[in-house]
Design a protein around this motif. Structure first.
Motif, PDB file in Angstrom:
ATOM      1  N   ARG A 321     -41.035  65.475   2.677  1.00 36.44           N
ATOM      2  CA  ARG A 321     -40.207  65.148   3.840  1.00 36.44           C
ATOM      3  C   ARG A 321     -39.889  66.388   4.668  1.00 36.44           C
ATOM      4  O   ARG A 321     -39.744  66.308   5.890  1.00 36.44           O
ATOM      5  CB  ARG A 321     -38.928  64.440   3.406  1.00 36.44           C
ATOM      6  N   ASP A 322     -39.816  67.546   4.022  1.00 38.21           N
ATOM      7  CA  ASP A 322     -39.573  68.788   4.762  1.00 38.21           C
ATOM      8  C   ASP A 322     -40.810  69.198   5.561  1.00 38.21           C
ATOM      9  O   ASP A 322     -40.705  69.657   6.705  1.00 38.21           O
ATOM     10  CB  ASP A 322     -39.173  69.906   3.796  1.00 38.21           C
ATOM     11  N   LYS A 325     -40.965  67.193   8.687  1.00 36.96           N
ATOM     12  CA  LYS A 325     -40.081  67.696   9.743  1.00 36.96           C
ATOM     13  C   LYS A 325     -40.685  68.888  10.464  1.00 36.96           C
ATOM     14  O   LYS A 325     -40.606  69.002  11.692  1.00 36.96           O
ATOM     15  CB  LYS A 325     -38.730  68.081   9.148  1.00 36.96           C
ATOM     16  N   ALA A 328     -43.487  67.793  12.649  1.00 31.01           N
ATOM     17  CA  ALA A 328     -42.921  67.111  13.817  1.00 31.01           C
ATOM     18  C   ALA A 328     -42.457  68.119  14.853  1.00 31.01           C
ATOM     19  O   ALA A 328     -42.675  67.943  16.066  1.00 31.01           O
ATOM     20  CB  ALA A 328     -41.764  66.206  13.387  1.00 31.01           C
ATOM     21  N   SER A 372     -41.278  60.866   7.415  1.00 33.17           N
ATOM     22  CA  SER A 372     -40.391  61.924   7.866  1.00 33.17           C
ATOM     23  C   SER A 372     -40.784  62.402   9.266  1.00 33.17           C
ATOM     24  O   SER A 372     -39.929  62.625  10.132  1.00 33.17           O
ATOM     25  CB  SER A 372     -40.424  63.090   6.873  1.00 33.17           C
ATOM     26  N   LEU A 373     -42.097  62.546   9.496  1.00 31.15           N
ATOM     27  CA  LEU A 373     -42.573  62.958  10.813  1.00 31.15           C
ATOM     28  C   LEU A 373     -42.238  61.908  11.869  1.00 31.15           C
ATOM     29  O   LEU A 373     -41.815  62.243  12.982  1.00 31.15           O
ATOM     30  CB  LEU A 373     -44.074  63.211  10.764  1.00 31.15           C
ATOM     31  N   ALA A 376     -38.601  62.181  12.771  1.00 28.67           N
ATOM     32  CA  ALA A 376     -38.282  63.410  13.511  1.00 28.67           C
ATOM     33  C   ALA A 376     -38.862  63.412  14.918  1.00 28.67           C
ATOM     34  O   ALA A 376     -38.284  64.021  15.834  1.00 28.67           O
ATOM     35  CB  ALA A 376     -38.791  64.622  12.729  1.00 28.67           C
ATOM     36  N   THR A 377     -39.997  62.758  15.146  1.00 35.06           N
ATOM     37  CA  THR A 377     -40.564  62.713  16.499  1.00 35.06           C
ATOM     38  C   THR A 377     -39.909  61.619  17.341  1.00 35.06           C
ATOM     39  O   THR A 377     -40.057  61.612  18.568  1.00 35.06           O
ATOM     40  CB  THR A 377     -42.087  62.492  16.457  1.00 35.06           C
TER      41      THR A 377
END
Length: 458
Positions: A321-322, A325, A328, A372-373, A376-377
């Motif tokens: 998940r990091d 990000k 993203a 996650s991406l 974040a986007t």
């Protein structure tokens, strides 16, 4: 166009399927979501195709002249090992009567072979079938002569598929440690340090058992950095790490060890074969396919379609998940600022992220990274992405990964799906499958780890 059906087909035509008939391939117009999906899938297919054993194994086979009077004994393990064995049989130029062997692959990944026996076993948690196969391989190589040549076919997944615990450790102990490592967030390199020191076949022990025969190991890399000792935990290569290193990793992630496992590490009884060991003097390693090669194949397809292609790295690790990000943030910077690259372009990366399991959902590291991406986007109108595992299995399910586009979040909310809740529950597969956005390939019979492609429109 039905988006789900376009994703589930195993191969596309490779000729711009889904694009406007009048599109200039040197200057792409703004694609629709479906068209972007088709291109992303073509990139993924190209990466997988570049690492097919039928393509990359034949050039590395020993010649009949090099074999001399000895036998060619094929052994190995991994998700691609059966396809590698088939390539050996089809391209071996010597007397077929001098060829024999045994390899172990994941359930569902076997292919027909005549002279080389194919055994299927469990992955990622080992089972009894893998244990029996490992014992048989060790028994076979102990009968080798100096004039014999061992061809060892190793690919990702071999750590689980060749479980041979040291004396005093049971298969149940190995299974418990494997599950704990998989859920801990440890990197693949860290996990394999521990595995090497609990095994009677990994960490160079298989090559040592083959002595005095010559050993040629063909590696199909699925690990960041292509380190031979980390591919299937290095059964035929020397290992500079120690039991103390393994204990430090266990303590770092707070993993509870069964008493027999702790005894093996604390006593030093699990020490592996070290560099300079005379039993490995006739052992050599050849890298036949890598994540970098796969990314370069995808980049060629992107450029042919008129997109600049940038490889960010083939060894990106970290919490999935990091990493999502960070990717993203890069994609948004390209889309909004034209930095560090101008759009339209494709950002490619590989490696192996990790997931610290906190929820009860259905997931894998690629769909976790992609979700996650997507969050974040925030539904950016010019960002699309595909992430998947090149072996066709992300996590524990026969789903390679998923695709996302500008409409992903809106469609999820319309279905009552909450992206943040899905991420918190490690439910990437459940999330994307509900949208019809899963990438399903079936067994690809190869494995060069994670593939990530982010398409940014101009």
């Amino acid at each position: 166009m039905n988006r789900e059906s376009s994703l589930q087909c195993k191969q596309l035509s490779g000729r711009g399927a889904g694009y406007s008939a009048g599109m200039n391939p040197a200057m792409p117009s703004t694609p629709t979501v479906a068209q972007a999906t088709v291109l992303l899938r073509r990139l993924f297919d190209a990466a997988v195709a570049s690492a097919q054993p039928a393509l990359c194994v034949p050039a590395h086979l020993p010649t009949p002249e090099a074999l001399g009077r000895g036998r060619l004994v094929v052994i190995g393990a991994g998700k691609a090992s059966a396809a590698m064995a088939q390539a050996v049989e089809r391209h071996w130029a010597g007397d077929p009567q001098r060829l024999s062997g045994l390899v172990v692959t994941r359930y569902g990944h076997a292919v027909p072979c005549r002279r080389i026996e194919i055994v299927e076993a469990a992955h990622p948690v080992p089972d009894e079938a893998g244990l029996r196969a490992a014992r048989r391989i060790m028994a076979r190589v102990r009968e080798l002569r100096e004039e014999d040549v061992v061809l060892c076919l190793i690919s990702g997944g071999g750590s689980a598929l060749l479980p041979l615990p040291l004396d005093g450790i049971t298969l149940a102990d190995k299974q418990a440690v494997s599950r704990a490592l998989l859920a801990s967030g440890a990197s693949i390199g860290e996990m394999n340090v521990v595995r090497r020191h609990l095994s009677a076949i990994k960490g160079g022990r298989l090559a040592a058992a083959c002595h005095p025969a010559r050993v040629i190991t063909l590696l199909l890399s699925d690990v960041p950095g292509d380190r031979p000792m980390d591919i299937a935990s290095g059964p035929t290569v020397a290992d500079p790490t120690t039991c103390a290193d393994a204990l430090a990793i266990v303590q770092r992630y707070g993993i509870e060890l069964p008493a027999p496992v702790r005894e093996v590490l604390e006593s030093g009884r699990g020490e592996s074969v070290k560099p300079g060991d005379a039993r490995l003097a006739r052992a050599e390693v050849r890298m036949v396919a890598t994540p970098q090669m796969a990314l370069e194949a995808a980049a060629r397809v992107a450029r042919a379609a008129g997109y600049a292609a940038h490889i960010l790295g083939d060894a990106i690790e970290g919490e999935a998940r990091d990493v999502g990000k960070v990717l993203a943030g890069m994609a948004l910077q390209v889309a909004e600022r034209g930095q560090p690259f101008a759009a339209p372009c494709v950002l490619l990366s590989g490696g192996e992220t990790t997931v610290t399991v906190r929820g009860q959902g259905r997931g894998g590291r690629n769909v976790e990274c992609l979700l996650s991406l997507a969050i974040a986007t925030g539904g950016h109108p010019r960002i699309h992405a595909l992430m998947g595992d090149t072996d066709g299995v992300d996590g524990l399910e026969d789903i390679a990964g998923a695709v996302m586009g500008p409409d992903t979040l809106a469609r999820a909310w319309a279905l009552g799906r909450r992206p943040l809740d899905a991420l918190a529950n490690n439910d990437g597969h459940g999330f994307f499958q509900a949208l019809g956005d899963s990438v399903v390939t079936g067994p690809t019979l190869t494995n060069v780890n994670d593939f990530r492609a982010i398409l940014i429109e101009g």
